[in-house]
Design an enzyme around this catalytic site. Structure first.
Site, PDB file in Angstrom:
ATOM      1  N   HIS A  96      -7.577   3.189 -10.300  1.00 12.32           N
ATOM      2  CA  HIS A  96      -8.075   2.488  -9.097  1.00 12.32           C
ATOM      3  C   HIS A  96      -9.054   1.388  -9.501  1.00 12.32           C
ATOM      4  O   HIS A  96     -10.207   1.350  -9.056  1.00 12.32           O
ATOM      5  CB  HIS A  96      -8.732   3.473  -8.119  1.00 12.32           C
ATOM      6  N   ASP A 270     -10.112   7.709   1.882  1.00 12.79           N
ATOM      7  CA  ASP A 270     -10.210   7.005   0.589  1.00 12.79           C
ATOM      8  C   ASP A 270      -9.881   5.513   0.734  1.00 12.79           C
ATOM      9  O   ASP A 270     -10.128   4.738  -0.188  1.00 12.79           O
ATOM     10  CB  ASP A 270      -9.321   7.673  -0.476  1.00 12.79           C
TER      11      ASP A 270
HETATM   12  N1  LIG Z   1      -8.294  12.243   1.104  1.00 11.71           N
HETATM   13  C1  LIG Z   1      -7.458  12.554   0.139  1.00 11.71           C
HETATM   14  O1  LIG Z   1      -7.707  13.436  -0.679  1.00 11.71           O
HETATM   15  C2  LIG Z   1      -6.142  11.850   0.045  1.00 11.71           C
HETATM   16  C3  LIG Z   1      -5.101  12.364  -0.760  1.00 11.71           C
HETATM   17  C4  LIG Z   1      -3.863  11.694  -0.758  1.00 11.71           C
HETATM   18  C5  LIG Z   1      -3.680  10.530   0.011  1.00 11.71           C
HETATM   19  N2  LIG Z   1      -4.742  10.063   0.747  1.00 11.71           N
HETATM   20  C6  LIG Z   1      -4.613   8.869   1.609  1.00 11.71           C
HETATM   21  O2  LIG Z   1      -3.861   9.166   2.782  1.00 11.71           O
HETATM   22  C7  LIG Z   1      -3.375   7.946   3.326  1.00 11.71           C
HETATM   23  C8  LIG Z   1      -1.911   8.074   3.675  1.00 11.71           C
HETATM   24  O3  LIG Z   1      -1.160   8.198   2.476  1.00 11.71           O
HETATM   25  P1  LIG Z   1       0.432   8.352   2.473  1.00 11.71           P
HETATM   26  O4  LIG Z   1       0.820   8.726   1.092  1.00 11.71           O
HETATM   27  O5  LIG Z   1       0.878   9.191   3.582  1.00 11.71           O
HETATM   28  O6  LIG Z   1       0.867   6.845   2.743  1.00 11.71           O
HETATM   29  P2  LIG Z   1       2.328   6.368   3.217  1.00 11.71           P
HETATM   30  O7  LIG Z   1       2.450   4.945   2.812  1.00 11.71           O
HETATM   31  O8  LIG Z   1       3.370   7.333   2.793  1.00 11.71           O
HETATM   32  O9  LIG Z   1       2.242   6.447   4.811  1.00 11.71           O
HETATM   33  C9  LIG Z   1       1.399   5.648   5.584  1.00 11.71           C
HETATM   34  C10 LIG Z   1       2.039   5.469   6.956  1.00 11.71           C
HETATM   35  O10 LIG Z   1       1.087   4.802   7.790  1.00 11.71           O
HETATM   36  C11 LIG Z   1       1.866   4.029   8.684  1.00 11.71           C
HETATM   37  N3  LIG Z   1       1.011   3.076   9.400  1.00 11.71           N
HETATM   38  C12 LIG Z   1       0.532   1.874   8.989  1.00 11.71           C
HETATM   39  N4  LIG Z   1      -0.201   1.316   9.986  1.00 11.71           N
HETATM   40  C13 LIG Z   1      -0.195   2.199  11.019  1.00 11.71           C
HETATM   41  C14 LIG Z   1      -0.759   2.209  12.318  1.00 11.71           C
HETATM   42  N5  LIG Z   1      -1.486   1.178  12.775  1.00 11.71           N
HETATM   43  N6  LIG Z   1      -0.547   3.290  13.106  1.00 11.71           N
HETATM   44  C15 LIG Z   1       0.182   4.346  12.659  1.00 11.71           C
HETATM   45  N7  LIG Z   1       0.772   4.367  11.460  1.00 11.71           N
HETATM   46  C16 LIG Z   1       0.589   3.317  10.654  1.00 11.71           C
HETATM   47  C17 LIG Z   1       2.926   3.386   7.788  1.00 11.71           C
HETATM   48  O11 LIG Z   1       3.999   2.865   8.539  1.00 11.71           O
HETATM   49  C18 LIG Z   1       3.296   4.594   6.928  1.00 11.71           C
HETATM   50  O12 LIG Z   1       4.411   5.304   7.459  1.00 11.71           O
HETATM   51  C19 LIG Z   1      -3.687   6.876   2.250  1.00 11.71           C
HETATM   52  O13 LIG Z   1      -4.867   6.207   2.600  1.00 11.71           O
HETATM   53  C20 LIG Z   1      -3.901   7.697   1.008  1.00 11.71           C
HETATM   54  O14 LIG Z   1      -4.703   7.011   0.056  1.00 11.71           O
HETATM   55  C21 LIG Z   1      -5.950  10.690   0.771  1.00 11.71           C
END
Ligand SMILES: NC(=O)c1ccc[n+]([C@@H]2O[C@H](COP(=O)([O-])OP(=O)(O)OC[C@H]3O[C@@H](n4cnc5c(N)ncnc54)[C@H](O)[C@@H]3O)[C@@H](O)[C@H]2O)c1
Length: 370
Positions: A96, A270
């Site tokens: 990152h 994050d």
């Molecule tokens: N906190 C943690 O420990 C942790 C762990 C893993 C992932 N994450 C985070 O979780 C988040 C999601 O990750 P992911 O792997 O599911 O991503 P992903 O790309 O698979 O899915 C994200 C989804 O959000 C949708 N989206 C975008 N704008 C939107 C809106 N305005 N309204 C509704 N949906 C919308 C996209 O179309 C997509 O389907 C990321 O920020 C990732 O970094 C956090």
């Protein structure tokens, strides 16, 4: 090749980057594996299991870094780790870079080769080393959200599944990607009423096809979100806009639409979170309250289940580790597009355009360096 596995030192990080099964495969193919003592213990792997698989145990990270051709880690190098990295050493881990100028400069100055898990990308656009952690976090969001709804945790005292004769809780999930889909799977399996919202119609169609009948798909907009908030017991933030801060889909004012003692788990913390009142928390102190709503915003959720997370991560990283160990680096970079996209810094040169742009550092395409 000599492959070094240091113990992770970042707070709340209990994963290890290589399992004993992985170590055995690397040793069988003619490599040496050095593991720092107790690096795998929190993931359920004792030093003895690594010794049985042919690895050698070393006491200090200094010895691991100084003797290895490649270091495989989980989290980015921090503190003294950056100064232990040698010229031409391969470092394969989550970096990152855009989040830290100090780390980026450190990795340029030590002239090592930084391959970042988070930018390993398939031609389809899939990020194979991010998916397993999103799967873990999506499932944990429901597990932790359900716990926060319990009365003694400050919640409204509602069982997610309900019982015969008593209605289940309502779970609303913003974002239907990997985190959102895994959260919906678990919540619907527990019997909750689930709403899942996304802006991608293709994704909504797919979710509608595969999800059970207690999952309702909805287009994500302010109207639909505001309409759902009064009915929602557990709200899960799972939005990602690649390369940008998550959009604020639930503002501070909108919290008033929710019942007191409802719960928000913002997994997207994050990337800044998709709820305005979200701020990062840790596993030691995971929740806080705003306007009577419990917020759970742990930035590294998978760190709490190191056994599952270590296996899930290494199931995906191992094929790349094996390639890096057994084939000349330059051949790997020329032939495997995932590793080429994973390369961020090569011997003092930034080879990833987005990292270079983040800090206005010159960008050097890999082709000009090989
Ligand atoms: N906190 C943690 O420990 C942790 C762990 C893993 C992932 N994450 C985070 O979780 C988040 C999601 O990750 P992911 O792997 O599911 O991503 P992903 O790309 O698979 O899915 C994200 C989804 O959000 C949708 N989206 C975008 N704008 C939107 C809106 N305005 N309204 C509704 N949906 C919308 C996209 O179309 C997509 O389907 C990321 O920020 C990732 O970094 C956090």
């Amino acid at each position: 090749m000599i492959i070094g596995i240091p113990k992770e030192i970042k707070e709340d990080e209990h994963r290890v980057s290589l399992t004993p099964f992985g170590a055995e495969e690397l040793v069988k193919s003619g490599n040496s594996v050095l593991i720092q003592s107790s690096a795998g213990v929190s993931s359920g792997f004792s030093d003895e299991t690594y010794i049985k698989s042919g690895a050698n145990i070393l006491k200090t990270s200094e010895e691991i870094y100084s003797k290895s051709d490649m270091i495989v880690k989980v989290k980015e190098p921090i503190d003294h780790e950056i100064s232990l990295i040698k010229k031409d050493q391969i470092i394969f881990t989550f970096f990152h870079f855009a989040a830290s100028k100090e780390l980026t400069n450190g990795m340029i100055e030590n002239e090592s080769i930084a391959i970042a898990y988070e930018t390993v990308q398939k031609d389809s656009g899939e990020l194979p080393l991010l998916i397993p952690m999103s799967e873990v976090a999506g499932r944990m969001a429901v597990q932790n959200g359900a716990k926060c709804l319990e009365e003694n945790m400050g919640g409204k005292g509602k069982l997610l599944s309900g019982v015969p004769g008593v209605e289940p809780a309502t779970v609303t999930i913003l974002g239907g990607g990997v985190v959102g889909t895994n959260a919906a799977k678990l919540a619907s399996g527990m019997g909750a009423k689930v709403n899942i919202l996304d802006i991608n119609p293709e994704r909504l169609r797919y979710l509608d096809d595969i999800m059970p009948s207690n999952v309702c798909t909805l287009y994500s907009n302010r109207h639909n979100i505001s309409d759902l908030l009064p009915k929602t017991d557990l709200l899960i933030g799972a939005v990602l806009v690649v390369g940008a801060k998550a959009p604020n889909l639930v503002t501070k004012e909108m919290l008033q639409y929710m019942d007191k003692k409802s719960v928000i788990v913002d997994v997207a913390v994050d990337q800044g979170g998709c709820v305005e009142t979200c701020k990062p928390t840790t596993h030691k102190n995971p929740t806080y309250e705003v306007s009577g709503i419990t917020h759970y915003c742990v930035a590294n959720m998978p760190g709490a289940v190191p056994y599952t997370s270590t296996l899930a991560l290494s199931n995906s990283t191992f094929k790349y580790i094996y390639k890096l160990a057994n084939t000349r680096l330059e051949n790997n970079l020329s032939n495997i597009s995932e590793l080429r996209s994973g390369l961020n810094i090569y011997k003092g040169n930034v080879t990833h355009a987005a990292v270079a742009e983040s800090f206005s550092i010159p960008y050097s395409p890999l082709d000009t360096l090989l």
